[in-house]
Design a protein around this motif. Structure first.
Motif, PDB file in Angstrom:
ATOM      1  N   ASN A  99      27.672  35.625  21.469  1.00  0.00           N
ATOM      2  CA  ASN A  99      27.275  36.075  20.127  1.00  0.00           C
ATOM      3  C   ASN A  99      26.454  37.364  20.127  1.00  0.00           C
ATOM      4  O   ASN A  99      25.604  37.559  19.254  1.00  0.00           O
ATOM      5  N   LYS A 137      36.828  31.578   7.951  1.00  0.00           N
ATOM      6  CA  LYS A 137      36.707  30.699   9.116  1.00  0.00           C
ATOM      7  C   LYS A 137      36.306  31.495  10.343  1.00  0.00           C
ATOM      8  O   LYS A 137      36.675  32.666  10.493  1.00  0.00           O
ATOM      9  N   GLU A 138      35.560  30.856  11.226  1.00  0.00           N
ATOM     10  CA  GLU A 138      35.334  31.465  12.526  1.00  0.00           C
ATOM     11  C   GLU A 138      36.669  31.552  13.255  1.00  0.00           C
ATOM     12  O   GLU A 138      37.561  30.724  13.043  1.00  0.00           O
ATOM     13  N   SER A 152      36.851  32.529  22.198  1.00  0.00           N
ATOM     14  CA  SER A 152      37.247  31.888  20.946  1.00  0.00           C
ATOM     15  C   SER A 152      38.742  31.591  20.899  1.00  0.00           C
ATOM     16  O   SER A 152      39.197  30.792  20.077  1.00  0.00           O
ATOM     17  N   ALA A 208      33.458  35.276  17.844  1.00  0.00           N
ATOM     18  CA  ALA A 208      33.261  33.819  17.785  1.00  0.00           C
ATOM     19  C   ALA A 208      34.276  33.175  16.866  1.00  0.00           C
ATOM     20  O   ALA A 208      34.482  31.983  16.899  1.00  0.00           O
TER      21      ALA A 208
END
Length: 271
Positions: free
Chosen positions: A69, A220-221, A249, A271
């Motif tokens: 991150n 959405k991630e 991811s 992410a």
């Protein structure tokens, strides 16, 4: 040993100790250094040596997913990341990943003469099939600034991204085995035409489905979005033999593929 030499060695030794501290930052270390030539030679040498080690350690910890991150590459490491991503070592590292995929084929039950059409392989696109390095070269970023999505998408529309080294050959080896290829990208749906054009120009064709993020996916991630796409594929009966991407991811969440293969990329974190 004269006094100036003693002080130089002492300062260099001190800097080595500082390197191991959790809050070490070369930009802080450069503040307030004296102008003595002999002192600066010793300190500059220590800085150069330890900066390289620090930045390489930072890059490796990104690759093994210990550092997550991050918004930008530490400023003191941007040139190091650029050097790596444009080096022959990067190409060699991609080649080793490709070799491992080919070895993985040896454990697969599917051959072109026996396939039932339900064996699948998933590729990401950016920095997996198509390289964004030319974009970073042109703009001088290499992670030193947050990605400007508008500028980046304008670059995508030009359809000039080259293939990632060694990946075109691997892509077609998989396809020619009778395994269906699915492309799951975090690119937005409105970039479909540009993405298809660029893939074909770079030598990729014959995929079974290209999945891009629609309006319903944009909040959405990426890891959730890609997990949902894998869930959809398996619900149709596909056996996902592997997933290849440059971001963790691409692999997160369920269902898990039989194998995952990550390509190096410490320019950004998705992410």
């Amino acid at each position: 040993m004269d006094r100036s030499m003693f002080l130089s060695l002492a300062l260099a030794s001190l800097l080595v100790g500082v390197v191991s501290a959790g809050d070490w930052n070369i930009l802080n270390q450069l503040k307030g250094l004296g102008s003595s030539s002999s002192q600066n030679v010793a300190v500059s040498s220590a800085i150069k040596t330890n900066l390289k080690g620090y930045c390489e350690s930072w890059r490796i910890n990104v690759e093994v997913n210990n550092i997550r991150n991050f918004d930008v590459v530490p400023q003191e490491c941007v040139s190091h990341i650029e050097d790596y991503m444009t080096s022959s070592q990067y190409k060699d590292d991609v080649a080793r990943a490709v070799d491992e995929v080919i070895l993985h084929f040896g454990s697969m039950c599917c051959s072109k003469s026996k396939c039932d059409g339900m064996d699948a392989w998933i590729f990401d696109i950016d920095d997996t099939l198509l390289s964004t390095i030319p974009y970073h070269k042109k703009n001088g970023f290499f992670g030193g600034e947050k990605l400007n999505s508008t500028k980046f998408e304008d670059w995508i529309k030009k359809t000039n991204a080259p293939s990632v080294p060694h990946m075109k050959k691997l892509y077609h080896e998989i396809r020619e085995k009778g395994i269906k290829i699915f492309l799951i990208s975090s690119r937005k749906e409105y970039l479909r035409s540009a993405t298809v054009d660029n893939l074909i120009q770079a030598g990729y064709y014959g995929w079974s489905n290209l999945m891009l993020r629609g309006l319903e996916d944009e909040q959405k991630e990426v890891k959730q979005y890609k997990s949902e796409k894998r869930t959809w594929l398996t619900s149709l009966g596909y056996r996902v033999w592997g997933v290849m991407g440059d971001q963790w991811s691409s692999f997160a969440g369920c269902p898990l593929p039989k194998r995952t293969f990550k390509l190096p990329n410490s320019i950004y974190y998705v992410a």
